[in-house]
Design an enzyme around this catalytic site. Structure first.
Site, PDB file in Angstrom:
ATOM      1  N   VAL A  67       0.853  -1.192   0.000  1.00 45.84           N
ATOM      2  CA  VAL A  67       0.000   0.000   0.000  1.00 45.84           C
ATOM      3  C   VAL A  67       0.889   1.242   0.000  1.00 45.84           C
ATOM      4  O   VAL A  67       0.972   1.967   1.001  1.00 45.84           O
ATOM      5  CB  VAL A  67      -0.966   0.001   1.208  1.00 45.84           C
ATOM      6  CG1 VAL A  67      -1.978   1.143   1.069  1.00 45.84           C
ATOM      7  CG2 VAL A  67      -1.691  -1.326   1.353  1.00 45.84           C
ATOM      8  N   PRO A  68       1.586   1.516  -1.107  1.00 45.57           N
ATOM      9  CA  PRO A  68       2.389   2.742  -1.168  1.00 45.57           C
ATOM     10  C   PRO A  68       1.467   3.967  -1.090  1.00 45.57           C
ATOM     11  O   PRO A  68       0.392   3.971  -1.686  1.00 45.57           O
ATOM     12  CB  PRO A  68       3.098   2.638  -2.522  1.00 45.57           C
ATOM     13  CG  PRO A  68       2.300   1.670  -3.327  1.00 45.57           C
ATOM     14  CD  PRO A  68       1.655   0.746  -2.350  1.00 45.57           C
ATOM     15  N   HIS A  69       1.910   4.967  -0.339  1.00 47.74           N
ATOM     16  CA  HIS A  69       1.048   6.136  -0.136  1.00 47.74           C
ATOM     17  C   HIS A  69       1.882   7.351   0.220  1.00 47.74           C
ATOM     18  O   HIS A  69       3.027   7.236   0.678  1.00 47.74           O
ATOM     19  CB  HIS A  69       0.019   5.848   0.961  1.00 47.74           C
ATOM     20  CG  HIS A  69       0.624   5.470   2.265  1.00 47.74           C
ATOM     21  ND1 HIS A  69       0.924   6.374   3.253  1.00 47.74           N
ATOM     22  CD2 HIS A  69       1.016   4.268   2.752  1.00 47.74           C
ATOM     23  CE1 HIS A  69       1.459   5.745   4.296  1.00 47.74           C
ATOM     24  NE2 HIS A  69       1.531   4.462   4.012  1.00 47.74           N
ATOM     25  N   THR A  70       1.281   8.520   0.018  1.00 48.51           N
ATOM     26  CA  THR A  70       1.911   9.771   0.421  1.00 48.51           C
ATOM     27  C   THR A  70       0.844  10.853   0.520  1.00 48.51           C
ATOM     28  O   THR A  70      -0.268  10.702   0.006  1.00 48.51           O
ATOM     29  CB  THR A  70       3.008  10.199  -0.583  1.00 48.51           C
ATOM     30  OG1 THR A  70       3.793  11.244  -0.002  1.00 48.51           O
ATOM     31  CG2 THR A  70       2.420  10.701  -1.899  1.00 48.51           C
ATOM     32  N   LEU A 105      -2.093   5.282  -2.840  1.00 51.88           N
ATOM     33  CA  LEU A 105      -2.953   6.347  -2.324  1.00 51.88           C
ATOM     34  C   LEU A 105      -2.178   7.659  -2.251  1.00 51.88           C
ATOM     35  O   LEU A 105      -1.051   7.685  -1.749  1.00 51.88           O
ATOM     36  CB  LEU A 105      -3.444   5.962  -0.923  1.00 51.88           C
ATOM     37  CG  LEU A 105      -4.248   6.995  -0.144  1.00 51.88           C
ATOM     38  CD1 LEU A 105      -5.612   7.228  -0.798  1.00 51.88           C
ATOM     39  CD2 LEU A 105      -4.424   6.540   1.300  1.00 51.88           C
TER      40      LEU A 105
END
Length: 156
Positions: A67-70, A105
């Site tokens: 779940v890569p996110h920033t 996300l």
């Protein structure tokens, strides 16, 4: 918070060919750019922000999921996409295994509560083995959107 509230259905990648973490992130950000969910001129800085977040610890959470996110100032609402990597991606996951399901996300920095609620919604669904199994079997973006609707309505 429902997945359909922030997943950009036109950006879903049902058969992503990336095999590296950076390439997977670039491909997913690019798919959001193609749909207009993020601006072309912001793509590189969003990729950089996600990669910087990955340096703190992999968002490959195990069981074939990442779940890569920033948070990024270029977006004014939550946007996300999903990719299925049939051959797996080396994501330096916590369990050392390849990743096959990726949720990416991006959220506005001034909405941390929304960011956390979206991550909670994603992780809650990803704990459901049926959801993950059906996701991995989905061959089209339309099938994935149907699955998200079923998950949103607790029909899995």
């Amino acid at each position: 918070m429902k997945l359909s509230d922030f997943v950009v259905s036109e950006a879903i990648l049902p058969d992503m060919q990336s095999t590296s973490k950076e390439d997977a992130i670039r491909t997913m950000v690019g798919s959001l750019g193609t749909t207009g969910a993020i601006q072309a001129e912001d793509q590189e800085s969003i990729v950089a922000a996600i990669l910087k977040r990955e340096e703190l610890g992999s968002t490959g959470i195990g069981n074939g999921v990442a779940v890569p996110h920033t948070k990024h100032p270029s977006v004014d609402r939550l946007v996300a996409t999903i990719a299925i990597a049939r051959d797996g991606v080396d994501f330096a996951s916590l369990d050392g295994e390849s990743v096959f399901i990726l949720f990416l996300l991006v959220s506005p920095p001034d909405r941390p509560g929304d960011h956390l609620r979206a991550l909670e919604s994603i992780s809650r669904h990803l704990r459901n083995q049926n959801f993950c199994s059906f996701l991995r079997q989905s061959k089209t973006g339309e099938a994935i959107v149907e699955l998200l609707d079923e998950a949103d309505n607790d029909q899995l």
